[in-house]
Structure formats: structure tokens, C-alpha cells
Scaffold this motif. Structure first.
Motif, PDB file in Angstrom:
ATOM      1  N   VAL A 181       0.835  -1.198   0.000  1.00 28.14           N
ATOM      2  CA  VAL A 181       0.000   0.000   0.000  1.00 28.14           C
ATOM      3  C   VAL A 181       0.876   1.257   0.000  1.00 28.14           C
ATOM      4  O   VAL A 181       1.919   1.307   0.645  1.00 28.14           O
ATOM      5  CB  VAL A 181      -0.930  -0.009   1.237  1.00 28.14           C
ATOM      6  N   ARG A 182       0.435   2.281  -0.728  1.00 33.34           N
ATOM      7  CA  ARG A 182       1.122   3.574  -0.718  1.00 33.34           C
ATOM      8  C   ARG A 182       0.581   4.420   0.440  1.00 33.34           C
ATOM      9  O   ARG A 182      -0.635   4.605   0.572  1.00 33.34           O
ATOM     10  CB  ARG A 182       0.890   4.301  -2.041  1.00 33.34           C
ATOM     11  N   LEU A 183       1.474   4.913   1.285  1.00 32.22           N
ATOM     12  CA  LEU A 183       1.094   5.720   2.436  1.00 32.22           C
ATOM     13  C   LEU A 183       1.333   7.204   2.143  1.00 32.22           C
ATOM     14  O   LEU A 183       2.362   7.573   1.574  1.00 32.22           O
ATOM     15  CB  LEU A 183       1.898   5.318   3.672  1.00 32.22           C
ATOM     16  N   VAL A 184       0.381   8.032   2.568  1.00 41.21           N
ATOM     17  CA  VAL A 184       0.506   9.478   2.398  1.00 41.21           C
ATOM     18  C   VAL A 184       0.185  10.146   3.724  1.00 41.21           C
ATOM     19  O   VAL A 184      -0.872   9.898   4.313  1.00 41.21           O
ATOM     20  CB  VAL A 184      -0.459  10.005   1.313  1.00 41.21           C
ATOM     21  N   ALA A 185       1.120  10.972   4.210  1.00 38.58           N
ATOM     22  CA  ALA A 185       0.885  11.762   5.414  1.00 38.58           C
ATOM     23  C   ALA A 185       0.310  13.110   5.003  1.00 38.58           C
ATOM     24  O   ALA A 185       0.957  13.871   4.271  1.00 38.58           O
ATOM     25  CB  ALA A 185       2.190  11.956   6.186  1.00 38.58           C
ATOM     26  N   ALA A 186      -0.907  13.410   5.428  1.00 38.18           N
ATOM     27  CA  ALA A 186      -1.548  14.686   5.113  1.00 38.18           C
ATOM     28  C   ALA A 186      -1.318  15.641   6.281  1.00 38.18           C
ATOM     29  O   ALA A 186      -1.897  15.482   7.355  1.00 38.18           O
ATOM     30  CB  ALA A 186      -3.037  14.493   4.868  1.00 38.18           C
ATOM     31  N   THR A 187      -0.449  16.622   6.079  1.00 40.16           N
ATOM     32  CA  THR A 187      -0.099  17.538   7.162  1.00 40.16           C
ATOM     33  C   THR A 187       0.365  18.860   6.595  1.00 40.16           C
ATOM     34  O   THR A 187       0.913  18.914   5.484  1.00 40.16           O
ATOM     35  CB  THR A 187       1.011  16.949   8.045  1.00 40.16           C
ATOM     36  N   ASP A 188       0.153  19.926   7.342  1.00 42.00           N
ATOM     37  CA  ASP A 188       0.682  21.224   6.961  1.00 42.00           C
ATOM     38  C   ASP A 188       1.767  21.674   7.926  1.00 42.00           C
ATOM     39  O   ASP A 188       2.133  22.846   7.968  1.00 42.00           O
ATOM     40  CB  ASP A 188      -0.449  22.246   6.873  1.00 42.00           C
ATOM     41  N   VAL A 189       2.282  20.733   8.706  1.00 40.05           N
ATOM     42  CA  VAL A 189       3.424  20.986   9.580  1.00 40.05           C
ATOM     43  C   VAL A 189       4.690  20.592   8.828  1.00 40.05           C
ATOM     44  O   VAL A 189       4.792  19.469   8.327  1.00 40.05           O
ATOM     45  CB  VAL A 189       3.298  20.161  10.885  1.00 40.05           C
ATOM     46  N   ASP A 190       5.656  21.504   8.736  1.00 40.51           N
ATOM     47  CA  ASP A 190       6.904  21.172   8.052  1.00 40.51           C
ATOM     48  C   ASP A 190       8.073  21.002   9.019  1.00 40.51           C
ATOM     49  O   ASP A 190       9.226  20.928   8.607  1.00 40.51           O
ATOM     50  CB  ASP A 190       7.251  22.213   6.990  1.00 40.51           C
ATOM     51  N   ASN A 191       7.771  20.911  10.324  1.00 35.79           N
ATOM     52  CA  ASN A 191       8.828  20.719  11.313  1.00 35.79           C
ATOM     53  C   ASN A 191       9.495  19.362  11.126  1.00 35.79           C
ATOM     54  O   ASN A 191       8.830  18.367  10.833  1.00 35.79           O
ATOM     55  CB  ASN A 191       8.254  20.793  12.726  1.00 35.79           C
ATOM     56  N   PRO A 192      10.797  19.295  11.338  1.00 33.44           N
ATOM     57  CA  PRO A 192      11.477  18.001  11.310  1.00 33.44           C
ATOM     58  C   PRO A 192      11.216  17.229  12.590  1.00 33.44           C
ATOM     59  O   PRO A 192      10.615  17.755  13.549  1.00 33.44           O
ATOM     60  CB  PRO A 192      12.951  18.385  11.184  1.00 33.44           C
TER      61      PRO A 192
END
Length: 377
Positions: A181-192
Motif C-alpha cells: 500500500v502507498r502511504l501518504v501523510a496529510a499535514t501542513d506541519v513542516d517541522n522536522p
């Protein structure tokens, strides 16, 4: 008029906010055309908003909360079954914990792993995970364990759950049960994941961490990242510094380690709701969230909506539980005016905060009517 708010965290969902403001507006200007597009980023309400926009099938999934207690989760399957959407907050949300229970040293993302596993078993080929509003800081270690990748101590025993336990991580064992399965993280946080701008330093204090906890957690996550890079095939080098890895207490990093990618949560929702088309025809935009503060203008729903309205020369009004953003700062982001429930209820005995928290729908209906009197043509 376009009505496109985010949730009011802890009180109303985005659809409930939109309905309350719309009811108030229609009580004054019944003949006006209202376009209603509730929004979300990757945090709480992500699945609900997408379900309203996309349709599909919402499948209940039993899971556990950050302390391992039973919790109700769900996945949204598209009509053709190829994509599943879920949100981390249903299993890892800070809102699932009382103030005295908030301790990111011990909370776990295991419940999110159960949701991901259910999405994989559903037959979906792409699984999109909304990240936000978490009460965990374990770099997704619990989620990985639920998916078959177990963190071990130097003696080969499974580690306890929680971010602090990762200070003793020596290896991970097992193969992730993802079936390609392809996983996608949906987030608007760009912190490492790591460092001064990482998950522990920036978000840990909001979850109950003191300064000593932050230092311990950052060091523990650094050790865990190094182990994942060494032991998990396909894990990217420099995991601790990849933008987005710090989302949801480091769950973003775990998804990256599994070969997943990151996508803007608000961008995904904007496309699903066809917000751009609605903006193109609007003569007024009303958006909002629970607290309109300095963070609102840095990658959150309100910032995206206000900027898009500004680019089209359309006025944008914000309704919020509380407003602490300066007028000049808000105006530079495209916000024409902002209205606060706390101020709206301010004349009541005991002040406006209690009323804003206990009667938000009533206040939003009244603000909707006020806005209609000011803006309806």
C-alpha cells in the motif's frame, strides 16, 4: 457568500460551525445564496469533512486511545475502494486525554497503527493519514509496532510504549504488514523530527512536557531515528531532518520511514471540496477556527482561505472562539475583519469565555445574523 470554516476544537466540528453561522445569516437574509464548504487540515475532523465532500463509505474501526483504552475510530473508503482516509487524532488525539493524563513520555500511537492496518485490510491501494492534534511524542513507534515493526531494547525485549522508552531502543524487528500500500501523510506541519524546531521542542510542551521531558524526548527520538535508518529497509537517510517528520509527535517520520510521502492536508481538502471554484464566484468569504492566533497565519486553514480570498480581491471575515492576532498582521494575510465569541459574550456575568465554550453554536448563530446585517446586499 462562501462559508468555509475549520472546526472549533473541543466544541464544534467544521460542519457544525458552518451550519450555525449559516442559520444566523439566513435569519436576516434568507434570499442570499450561501455556499457551504467545511474545511480541515490533517487534524480532527479530517475524515468527516472529506466524507461530506467525497461521499464514499465510512467504516467503523475499534481502536485504542493514547493510553491504550478503547476508542472509536473509522476509515473513509472512496466509492471505488482504491483509497482510504483516516485521521491520527481519532486514536492519538490530545482531546482524548484529560489535563492530568497528558504525558508524552508515556502516550502511544499504537491505536493509529490499528486504523492503518484496517485500511490495508480493506483492500485500498493508497492510505492517506491526516496528522494533527496528537497527544503523543513517540515518533510513531506505537504505530509501527501495531503494523509488525517492534522496537527492542538491548536484551531483545519489546520496549514499553511511549516516547521516553525509546531512549533504550537498540533495534527494530519485523516487516511492516502493508501489502504494498502507498502511504501518504496529510499535514501542513513542516517541522522536522529532531532539534529546536522538532516535534519534542515545538509541540511537546503543548502535550504536557516540561523542559527536562523535552530534552529526554528529543534525545530518545534521535536514537530511534538512527535505529530506523539502520534496520528498516527503504528508510530515508537523515530521517530526523526531513520536513514534515515532526508532524503528530513524529508520526510523520515513521510514515516516511515506511516509504510514505507527505502532502498538504489543507491542499488535499481544498481540492476535494472544490474550494477554488467556490472562491471564484464568492463576493464574501467567512472562515474561522476555535482560536485565531499567531499560529493561524502559518499554514493553517484560515491562512490558506484568507490568502486565496485576497488574491481574488474578495473580503474575508474570520469568526473564532478567541481572537489574539493583531489587526495589522491579520490584514497582511488577507483577513478583512475578525469576530470573537469571547468578546460577543463579554457582557455576561462571569465573562465571555465560559459562554463561548458552553454555547458556541448559539454565539455563532448570533454572529452570523450580525454579519448578514453588515454584509448582505
Amino acid at each position: 457568500m462562501l462559508l468555509c470554516p475549520d472546526k472549533f476544537a473541543g466544541t464544534l466540528s467544521a460542519p457544525e460551525v458552518a451550519a450555525a453561522v449559516a442559520d444566523g445569516w439566513r435569519s436576516v437574509a434568507q434570499g442570499d445564496e450561501l455556499l457551504i464548504r467545511p474545511l480541515a487540515d490533517g487534524g480532527p475532523g479530517f475524515v468527516e469533512v472529506l466524507a461530506e465532500a467525497l461521499g464514499g463509505r465510512r467504516v467503523p474501526v475499534p481502536t485504542v486511545d493514547p493510553l491504550g483504552r478503547p476508542a472509536a475510530g473509522e476509515i473513509l473508503l472512496t466509492t471505488d475502494g482504491t483509497t482510504a482516509y483516516l485521521e491520527s487524532a481519532q486514536a492519538c488525539g490530545l482531546h482524548l486525554l484529560s489535563a492530568t493524563e497528558r504525558d508524552p513520555k508515556t502516550t502511544t500511537s499504537y491505536g493509529l497503527g490499528l486504523l492503518v492496518a484496517a485500511a490495508v485490510e480493506s483492500g485500498a491501494r493508497t492510505v492517506v493519514i491526516g496528522l494533527g492534534g496528537s497527544g503523543t511524542n513517540d515518533a510513531g513507534a506505537g504505530m509501527l509496532a501495531a503494523l509488525g515493526v517492534t522496537p527492542l531494547d538491548p536484551g531483545g525485549a519489546s520496549l514499553p510504549y511511549g516516547g521516553a522508552a525509546l531512549a533504550a531502543v537498540d533495534a527494530v524487528d519485523g516487516v511492516p504488514r502493508l501489502r504494498g500500500v502507498r502511504l501518504v501523510a496529510a499535514t501542513d506541519v513542516d517541522n522536522p523530527l529532531l532539534g529546536l524546531h522538532g516535534a519534542s521542542n515545538v509541540f511537546g510542551p503543548q502535550k504536557g512536557a516540561d523542559r527536562a521531558d523535552v530534552l529526554l524526548l528529543d534525545a530518545a527520538l534521535e536514537r530511534f531515528a538512527a535505529v530506523l535508518e539502520r534496520d528498516l529497509p527503504g528508510c530515508p537517510a537523515g530521517l530526523g531532518t526531513v520536513p514534515g517528520g515532526g508532524a503528530a509527535g513524529g508520526i510523520g517520520a515513521a510514515l516516511l520511514a515506511l516509504g510514505g510521502g507527505c502532502e498538504s492536508g489543507i491542499g488535499l481538502v481544498t481540492r476535494a471540496t472544490r474550494l477554488d471554484d467556490a472562491l471564484d464566484t464568492a463576493d464574501l468569504v467567512i472562515t474561522g477556527e476555535g482560536s485565531f492566533d499567531h499560529q493561524s497565519l502559518r499554514g493553517k486553514v484560515v491562512a490558506g482561505v484568507a490568502g486565496a480570498a485576497r488574491d481574488r480581491g474578495v473580503p474575508c471575515v474570520v469568526v473564532a472562539g478567541q481572537v489574539s492576532t493583531g489587526r495589522r498582521e491579520a490584514a497582511s494575510a488577507g483577513v478583512t475583519d475578525a469576530y470573537s465569541l469571547v468578546e460577543h459574550f463579554g457582557g455576561e456575568e462571569g465573562g465571555g469565555l465560559d459562554a463561548a465554550l458552553s454555547r458556541p453554536a448559539e454565539g455563532l448563530r448570533e454572529l452570523g445574523a450580525r454579519l448578514a446585517r453588515q454584509w448582505s446586499r
